[in-house]
Write an enzyme that holds these catalytic residues in place. Structure first.
Site, short mmCIF file in Angstrom:
data_model
loop_
_atom_site.label_atom_id
_atom_site.label_comp_id
_atom_site.label_asym_id
_atom_site.label_seq_id
_atom_site.Cartn_x
_atom_site.Cartn_y
_atom_site.Cartn_z
CE LYS A 186 -10.90 5.54 5.24
NZ LYS A 186 -10.33 4.53 5.36
C1 LIG Z 1 -10.11 3.57 3.54
C2 LIG Z 1 -10.88 4.58 1.52
C3 LIG Z 1 -11.44 4.60 0.53
C4 LIG Z 1 -11.45 2.23 1.00
O1 LIG Z 1 -12.38 1.67 1.68
P1 LIG Z 1 -12.17 0.78 2.46
O2 LIG Z 1 -13.26 0.54 2.88
O3 LIG Z 1 -11.03 -0.08 2.74
O4 LIG Z 1 -12.14 -0.04 0.96
C5 LIG Z 1 -11.28 5.02 0.01
N1 LIG Z 1 -10.44 6.15 -0.49
C6 LIG Z 1 -10.19 6.93 0.66
C7 LIG Z 1 -9.90 8.16 0.33
C8 LIG Z 1 -10.26 5.67 2.06
O5 LIG Z 1 -9.36 6.19 2.94
#
Ligand SMILES: *Cc1c(COP(=O)(O)O)cnc(C)c1O
Length: 400
Positions: A186
């Site tokens: 992210k």
């Molecule tokens: C990455 C992501 C999540 C989940 O996040 P994690 O930290 O990996 O659990 C939820 N929604 C979207 C759209 C994502 O891209």
């Protein structure tokens, strides 16, 4: 896209402070930690950055969704609407509450189609979760207008759009709760981690309690053991090491977004020459966090040809229609209704299947994503990669 590209001395310094104190836990240890509360400070800084009144740190973006749904009281028998183009986590969190995910189409914004949302609302709908995919806003104002008319709260899944805004206002601050991810890919990362933001102090209190076994976190003579528990929670706590890294990463967020925007603009310039090319519809191009660059061709055949040319040129694009994480028709475990429960609850009850997901239920989503090609936009783009992308896109423009 990822904050891991810009790890440096700042993250190391923050982490060392935690290791030197020896306090890894976000609560308690008052004498040993002195004034050092990394997770709490990260929450305060995050709330300030987004303009939200409150922020609750958790240990993943998936947990953030779960905590937000629990705070809003979602449970068995409820329906929660989200979109058929999102990461699996969005609907995993819904199912983990015992609720049933209902999927809308996306539109040219590559986010929730408000017209389809309107059709999918039933008396069982308890929450609506639009997802701000790939750094840019969903039609959140239209979606909120629909949701408000039906009295349904909105959670904004902002996992992919940290640092993105709509008309100057940070995404995640429009609905009842905004959720974020800090996972390894992210825009800023703590390895694993998540955040919920809200302006509603009652919701904040429920999130705070739920994410830590229901603890009310009120001062009392017995310490943690003496805390009251208004309802049953779970453990989704963030640890101090993550809070420390988060503080260093958050300070870099604006710089990350600025670099991505410049890199994205170069890609867009090169792709503009492709005959018939189209771009994602944006509510507010100036608020795009520019983590991804997507372009569309007039039909699937041309998108396939372009993808083949780009692959041969060493710059293969992402095709969401071939991706198993983000694309409804490829979620075989959902379509087959397999959960970890031996009885496949909540899809089956008493040995009978109650819910069936038709792989062909979202034709508009399929028609859009089959024509789309996407690149992740890095924070740091090497001259070689930049040249290779430019050459590949120019070749597509010449031969398509
Ligand atoms: C990455 C992501 C999540 C989940 O996040 P994690 O930290 O990996 O659990 C939820 N929604 C979207 C759209 C994502 O891209």
């Amino acid at each position: 896209m990822p904050g891991f590209e810009v790890f440096g001395e700042e993250e190391k310094r923050e982490v060392m402070q935690v290791l030197e104190s020896g306090v890894l836990f976000r609560y308690g240890f008052e004498e040993q930690r002195g004034e050092q509360w990394k997770v709490r400070q990260f929450e305060e800084a995050f709330a300030r950055y987004t303009g939200a009144a409150h922020a609750q740190a958790v240990n993943s973006g998936t947990a953030a969704l779960k905590v937000a749904l629990a705070a809003l009281g979602v449970g068995a028998g409820d329906e929660v609407i989200t979109q058929g183009y999102t990461f699996v986590a969005t609907w995993e969190a819904i199912l983990d509450c015992g609720a049933i995910p209902v999927f809308t189409e996306i539109d040219a914004s590559l986010n929730m189609d408000p017209a389809d949302l309107e059709k999918k609302i039933t008396p069982q709908t308890r929450v609506i979760i639009p997802v701000h995919m790939m750094g840019a806003a969903a039609k959140i104002e239209e979606i909120l207008a629909i949701a408000n008319r039906h009295g349904i709260p909105v959670i904004e899944d902002t996992a992919q759009s940290m640092g993105a805004r709509l008309n100057g206002r940070h995404l995640g601050t429009f609905g009842a709760i905004g959720t974020f991810s800090l996972d390894s890919v992210k825009t800023i990362t703590t390895g694993e981690g998540g955040m919920c933001i809200t302006n509603d102090s009652a919701l904040m209190q429920r999130m705070d309690n739920y994410h830590d076994h229901g603890h009310d976190h009120l001062p009392n003579p017995g310490g943690r053991g003496g805390e009251k528990r208004p309802f049953i929670g779970f453990n989704f706590r963030m640890m101090e090491l993550q809070g420390a890294i988060g503080l260093a990463q958050l300070a870099k967020l604006d710089g990350i977004v600025a670099a991505q925007r410049a890199n994205k603009e170069a890609l867009r310039e090169a792709a503009k020459a492709i005959p018939g090319v189209g771009f994602r519809e944006m509510q507010d191009p100036s608020g795009d966090s520019a983590t991804f660059f997507t372009f569309m061709l007039p039909d699937k055949a041309r998108a396939d040809r372009a993808a083949a040319i780009l692959k041969a040129a060493g710059v293969a694009p992402t095709r969401w229609s071939e991706n198993t994480w983000h694309y409804y028709p490829n979620w075989e475990h959902l379509l087959q209704g397999h959960t970890a429960a031996a009885n496949d609850w909540p899809f089956s009850v008493g040995g009978k299947r109650r819910y069936l997901y038709d792989p062909k239920a979202l034709p508009q989503t399929v028609a859009i994503l089959e024509r789309a090609l996407t690149y992740q936009v890095p924070v740091r783009m090497s001259a070689e990669r930049s040249q290779a992308l430019h050459d590949g896109l120019t070749q597509v423009a010449r031969t398509l």
